[in-house]
Design a protein around this motif. Structure first.
Motif, PDB file in Angstrom:
ATOM      1  N   TYR A 167       1.981 -23.134  27.276  1.00 53.16           N
ATOM      2  CA  TYR A 167       0.864 -23.686  28.038  1.00 53.16           C
ATOM      3  C   TYR A 167       1.352 -24.411  29.279  1.00 53.16           C
ATOM      4  CZ  TYR A 167      -0.964 -23.468  23.236  1.00 53.16           C
ATOM      5  OH  TYR A 167      -1.286 -23.072  21.973  1.00 53.16           O
ATOM      6  N   ARG A 168       0.495 -24.393  30.305  1.00 56.43           N
ATOM      7  CA  ARG A 168       0.600 -25.308  31.434  1.00 56.43           C
ATOM      8  C   ARG A 168      -0.804 -25.821  31.719  1.00 56.43           C
ATOM      9  NH1 ARG A 168       4.958 -26.027  34.854  1.00 56.43           N
ATOM     10  NH2 ARG A 168       6.771 -24.710  34.422  1.00 56.43           N
ATOM     11  N   PHE A 169      -0.901 -27.140  31.908  1.00 50.70           N
ATOM     12  CA  PHE A 169      -2.208 -27.731  32.202  1.00 50.70           C
ATOM     13  C   PHE A 169      -2.014 -28.836  33.230  1.00 50.70           C
ATOM     14  CE2 PHE A 169      -5.825 -30.592  31.325  1.00 50.70           C
ATOM     15  CZ  PHE A 169      -6.847 -29.699  31.610  1.00 50.70           C
ATOM     16  N   LEU A 170      -2.662 -28.675  34.382  1.00 50.43           N
ATOM     17  CA  LEU A 170      -2.519 -29.594  35.515  1.00 50.43           C
ATOM     18  C   LEU A 170      -1.046 -29.728  35.908  1.00 50.43           C
ATOM     19  CD1 LEU A 170      -5.093 -32.401  34.635  1.00 50.43           C
ATOM     20  CD2 LEU A 170      -5.447 -30.288  35.925  1.00 50.43           C
ATOM     21  N   CYS A 171      -0.314 -28.638  35.784  1.00 45.87           N
ATOM     22  CA  CYS A 171       1.134 -28.640  36.047  1.00 45.87           C
ATOM     23  C   CYS A 171       1.576 -27.219  36.379  1.00 45.87           C
ATOM     24  CB  CYS A 171       1.874 -29.186  34.824  1.00 45.87           C
ATOM     25  SG  CYS A 171       3.619 -29.499  35.093  1.00 45.87           S
ATOM     26  N   LYS A 172       1.137 -26.727  37.532  1.00 43.19           N
ATOM     27  CA  LYS A 172       1.387 -25.339  37.907  1.00 43.19           C
ATOM     28  C   LYS A 172       2.882 -25.054  38.061  1.00 43.19           C
ATOM     29  CE  LYS A 172      -2.892 -24.966  40.604  1.00 43.19           C
ATOM     30  NZ  LYS A 172      -3.426 -24.776  41.980  1.00 43.19           N
ATOM     31  N   PRO A 173       3.292 -23.827  37.776  1.00 46.48           N
ATOM     32  CA  PRO A 173       4.677 -23.433  38.092  1.00 46.48           C
ATOM     33  C   PRO A 173       4.891 -23.487  39.595  1.00 46.48           C
ATOM     34  CG  PRO A 173       3.351 -21.515  37.506  1.00 46.48           C
ATOM     35  CD  PRO A 173       2.512 -22.714  37.221  1.00 46.48           C
ATOM     36  N   GLU A 174       6.153 -23.677  40.012  1.00 44.43           N
ATOM     37  CA  GLU A 174       6.400 -23.801  41.443  1.00 44.43           C
ATOM     38  C   GLU A 174       7.794 -23.328  41.827  1.00 44.43           C
ATOM     39  OE1 GLU A 174       6.235 -27.857  42.801  1.00 44.43           O
ATOM     40  OE2 GLU A 174       7.861 -28.513  41.489  1.00 44.43           O
TER      41      GLU A 174
ATOM     42  N   ALA B 137      -5.154 -22.878  30.025  1.00 44.83           N
ATOM     43  CA  ALA B 137      -3.791 -23.390  29.944  1.00 44.83           C
ATOM     44  C   ALA B 137      -2.799 -22.317  29.505  1.00 44.83           C
ATOM     45  CB  ALA B 137      -3.724 -24.572  28.979  1.00 44.83           C
ATOM     46  N   ARG B 138      -3.262 -21.345  28.755  1.00 41.33           N
ATOM     47  CA  ARG B 138      -2.359 -20.301  28.265  1.00 41.33           C
ATOM     48  C   ARG B 138      -2.336 -19.068  29.166  1.00 41.33           C
ATOM     49  NH1 ARG B 138      -0.204 -18.689  22.993  1.00 41.33           N
ATOM     50  NH2 ARG B 138       0.233 -16.454  23.030  1.00 41.33           N
ATOM     51  N   GLU B 139      -3.487 -18.681  29.706  1.00 42.75           N
ATOM     52  CA  GLU B 139      -3.592 -17.411  30.412  1.00 42.75           C
ATOM     53  C   GLU B 139      -3.697 -17.529  31.928  1.00 42.75           C
ATOM     54  OE1 GLU B 139      -3.125 -14.745  28.751  1.00 42.75           O
ATOM     55  OE2 GLU B 139      -3.306 -15.582  26.726  1.00 42.75           O
ATOM     56  N   ILE B 140      -4.211 -18.646  32.423  1.00 42.20           N
ATOM     57  CA  ILE B 140      -4.489 -18.755  33.859  1.00 42.20           C
ATOM     58  C   ILE B 140      -3.436 -19.575  34.592  1.00 42.20           C
ATOM     59  CG2 ILE B 140      -6.163 -19.431  35.618  1.00 42.20           C
ATOM     60  CD1 ILE B 140      -7.062 -17.098  33.843  1.00 42.20           C
ATOM     61  N   GLU B 141      -3.315 -20.845  34.249  1.00 44.29           N
ATOM     62  CA  GLU B 141      -2.446 -21.717  35.042  1.00 44.29           C
ATOM     63  C   GLU B 141      -0.977 -21.285  35.055  1.00 44.29           C
ATOM     64  OE1 GLU B 141      -1.208 -26.360  35.124  1.00 44.29           O
ATOM     65  OE2 GLU B 141      -3.327 -25.916  35.452  1.00 44.29           O
ATOM     66  N   PRO B 142      -0.419 -20.754  33.971  1.00 41.44           N
ATOM     67  CA  PRO B 142       0.993 -20.326  34.047  1.00 41.44           C
ATOM     68  C   PRO B 142       1.273 -19.272  35.126  1.00 41.44           C
ATOM     69  CG  PRO B 142       0.317 -20.515  31.765  1.00 41.44           C
ATOM     70  CD  PRO B 142      -0.936 -20.667  32.593  1.00 41.44           C
ATOM     71  N   SER B 143       0.230 -18.601  35.623  1.00 42.81           N
ATOM     72  CA  SER B 143       0.431 -17.584  36.666  1.00 42.81           C
ATOM     73  C   SER B 143       0.052 -18.088  38.056  1.00 42.81           C
ATOM     74  CB  SER B 143      -0.396 -16.335  36.332  1.00 42.81           C
ATOM     75  OG  SER B 143      -1.784 -16.625  36.354  1.00 42.81           O
ATOM     76  N   LEU B 144      -0.360 -19.345  38.170  1.00 43.76           N
ATOM     77  CA  LEU B 144      -0.788 -19.905  39.455  1.00 43.76           C
ATOM     78  C   LEU B 144       0.399 -20.576  40.147  1.00 43.76           C
ATOM     79  CD1 LEU B 144      -4.229 -21.484  38.460  1.00 43.76           C
ATOM     80  CD2 LEU B 144      -3.784 -19.233  39.475  1.00 43.76           C
ATOM     81  N   LEU B 145       1.173 -19.787  40.857  1.00 46.80           N
ATOM     82  CA  LEU B 145       2.413 -20.280  41.452  1.00 46.80           C
ATOM     83  C   LEU B 145       2.152 -21.100  42.710  1.00 46.80           C
ATOM     84  CD1 LEU B 145       5.571 -20.155  41.421  1.00 46.80           C
ATOM     85  CD2 LEU B 145       5.345 -18.203  42.988  1.00 46.80           C
ATOM     86  N   ASP B 146       2.737 -22.291  42.766  1.00 46.37           N
ATOM     87  CA  ASP B 146       2.748 -23.120  43.970  1.00 46.37           C
ATOM     88  C   ASP B 146       4.044 -22.881  44.737  1.00 46.37           C
ATOM     89  OD1 ASP B 146       0.341 -24.424  44.006  1.00 46.37           O
ATOM     90  OD2 ASP B 146       1.071 -26.274  43.092  1.00 46.37           O
ATOM     91  N   VAL B 147       3.944 -22.767  46.053  1.00 43.00           N
ATOM     92  CA  VAL B 147       5.123 -22.780  46.912  1.00 43.00           C
ATOM     93  C   VAL B 147       5.123 -24.124  47.618  1.00 43.00           C
ATOM     94  CG1 VAL B 147       6.360 -21.702  48.808  1.00 43.00           C
ATOM     95  CG2 VAL B 147       5.046 -20.279  47.218  1.00 43.00           C
ATOM     96  N   HIS B 148       5.990 -25.004  47.152  1.00 41.87           N
ATOM     97  CA  HIS B 148       6.030 -26.370  47.681  1.00 41.87           C
ATOM     98  C   HIS B 148       7.009 -26.415  48.855  1.00 41.87           C
ATOM     99  CE1 HIS B 148       5.358 -30.742  47.230  1.00 41.87           C
ATOM    100  NE2 HIS B 148       6.568 -30.821  47.746  1.00 41.87           N
ATOM    101  N   LYS B 149       6.490 -26.719  50.042  1.00 40.52           N
ATOM    102  CA  LYS B 149       7.315 -26.709  51.246  1.00 40.52           C
ATOM    103  C   LYS B 149       7.636 -28.136  51.682  1.00 40.52           C
ATOM    104  CE  LYS B 149       5.609 -22.240  52.843  1.00 40.52           C
ATOM    105  NZ  LYS B 149       5.227 -21.406  54.012  1.00 40.52           N
ATOM    106  N   LYS B 150       8.902 -28.347  51.996  1.00 38.15           N
ATOM    107  CA  LYS B 150       9.374 -29.675  52.363  1.00 38.15           C
ATOM    108  C   LYS B 150      10.403 -29.569  53.482  1.00 38.15           C
ATOM    109  CE  LYS B 150      10.223 -34.131  52.016  1.00 38.15           C
ATOM    110  NZ  LYS B 150       9.213 -35.162  52.323  1.00 38.15           N
ATOM    111  N   THR B 151      10.243 -30.382  54.518  1.00 36.47           N
ATOM    112  CA  THR B 151      11.246 -30.469  55.571  1.00 36.47           C
ATOM    113  C   THR B 151      12.183 -31.626  55.274  1.00 36.47           C
ATOM    114  OG1 THR B 151       9.759 -29.542  57.239  1.00 36.47           O
ATOM    115  CG2 THR B 151      11.641 -30.807  58.041  1.00 36.47           C
ATOM    116  N   ILE B 152      13.481 -31.348  55.258  1.00 31.65           N
ATOM    117  CA  ILE B 152      14.500 -32.360  54.995  1.00 31.65           C
ATOM    118  C   ILE B 152      15.233 -32.648  56.302  1.00 31.65           C
ATOM    119  CG2 ILE B 152      16.635 -32.903  53.767  1.00 31.65           C
ATOM    120  CD1 ILE B 152      15.627 -31.154  51.478  1.00 31.65           C
TER     121      ILE B 152
END
Length: 284
Positions: A267-274, A28-43
């Motif tokens: 911390y981030r846990f089950l909540c990746k940056p995006e 939660a402190r060292e791994i997930e905060p660096s796991l970036l999601d690119v969330h793609k959405k068509t509007i």
């Protein structure tokens, strides 16, 4: 706080303590905060001209530079955003965590200047941008990086003689938001996007001729557990926390970005940056 909410938060805090005191702490402190999601959405919208088909808007939010998020990490983020080849870049607030303790020697300005797109870079204040005497400091940094501030005002984004409206309000917590002023003289029949740092402001936005609200602030809760969900979100991010919200029989759709950095707890846990990539399409 009612009894059920209190018990949920107490139990959640207990689980967080147990979980984060073991191997989960490192993740939660060292791994997930660096796991970036690119969330793609068509509007898709009938209010959009076909001139804007495949037009890409990239949103990033809540970097909180200085609180366990470094300028080196931000430079990596800039590269990732540029690789998406956006037409428009929007930042929805909270650039640094503590403006009064942040000393910019030009590195942050230069990193922000490297962000490139075809139709401009826009931003709004978050509560941390106003806090700690940061209002003028943050504006100076963003001005020098060619970002346009939308503070209760709007811009017209143009393509082949067609337009859509991009507006932004001042921060809800520490500013003076005024959506009526923001949309003054804007054509209500045009596709309209509003930047609002705090997502719960959507309950005001839904009363206006707005198609999309883009927000941050919540961090998605930062720490989430199965079945319990998020344990805590800040004021004005208690109702709408992450993802997409559609308002039945109303024009508005809200998108809440989980942000990049962390605050209060690293911390981030089950909540990746995006970051969000929105691709526009006309339904005409």
């Amino acid at each position: 706080m009612n009894r059920r909410t209190f018990l949920k938060k107490a139990f959640g805090s207990f689980l967080a303590f147990i979980g984060l005191s073991g191997g989960t702490y490192y993740y939660a402190r060292e791994i997930e905060p660096s796991l970036l999601d690119v969330h793609k959405k068509t509007i898709t919208s009938s209010n959009l001209s076909k001139s804007f088909n495949d037009f890409k808007i990239v949103q990033f939010s809540d970097t909180h530079i200085g609180f366990h998020y470094t300028l080196e990490q931000f430079n990596e983020l800039v590269e990732k955003i540029n690789k998406l080849n956006p037409n428009l870049i929007v930042f929805t607030g909270d650039l640094v965590d503590e403006p009064n303790n942040f000393h910019n020697k030009g590195e942050l300005t230069e990193a922000l200047k490297k962000l490139t797109c075809t139709h401009g870079k826009y931003w709004i204040y978050g509560n941390h941008d106003h806090g700690g005497y940061g209002t003028n400091k943050m504006k100076k940094i963003m001005d020098q990086a060619d970002f346009h501030l939308l503070k209760n005002e709007h811009a017209r984004i143009e393509e082949s003689n067609d337009q859509f409206i991009l507006g932004g309000i001042d921060d809800v917590m520490l500013g003076s938001p005024n959506l009526k002023q923001t949309l003054r003289k804007a054509n209500p029949d045009l596709f309209t996007v509003i930047l609002a740092h705090e997502p719960d402001y959507a309950d005001t936005t839904r009363k206006f001729p707005v198609d999309i609200q883009l927000s941050g602030h919540s961090h998605g809760g930062q720490v989430r557990f199965p079945f319990l969900g998020h344990l805590y979100t800040p004021l004005y991010a208690e109702k709408y926390v992450q993802g997409e919200y559609q308002f039945t029989n109303e024009r508005l759709t809200l998108y809440v970005n989980r942000g990049i950095g962390t605050t209060r707890l690293p911390y981030r846990f089950l909540c990746k940056p995006e970051i969000h990539e929105y691709t526009l399409q006309s339904s005409k």
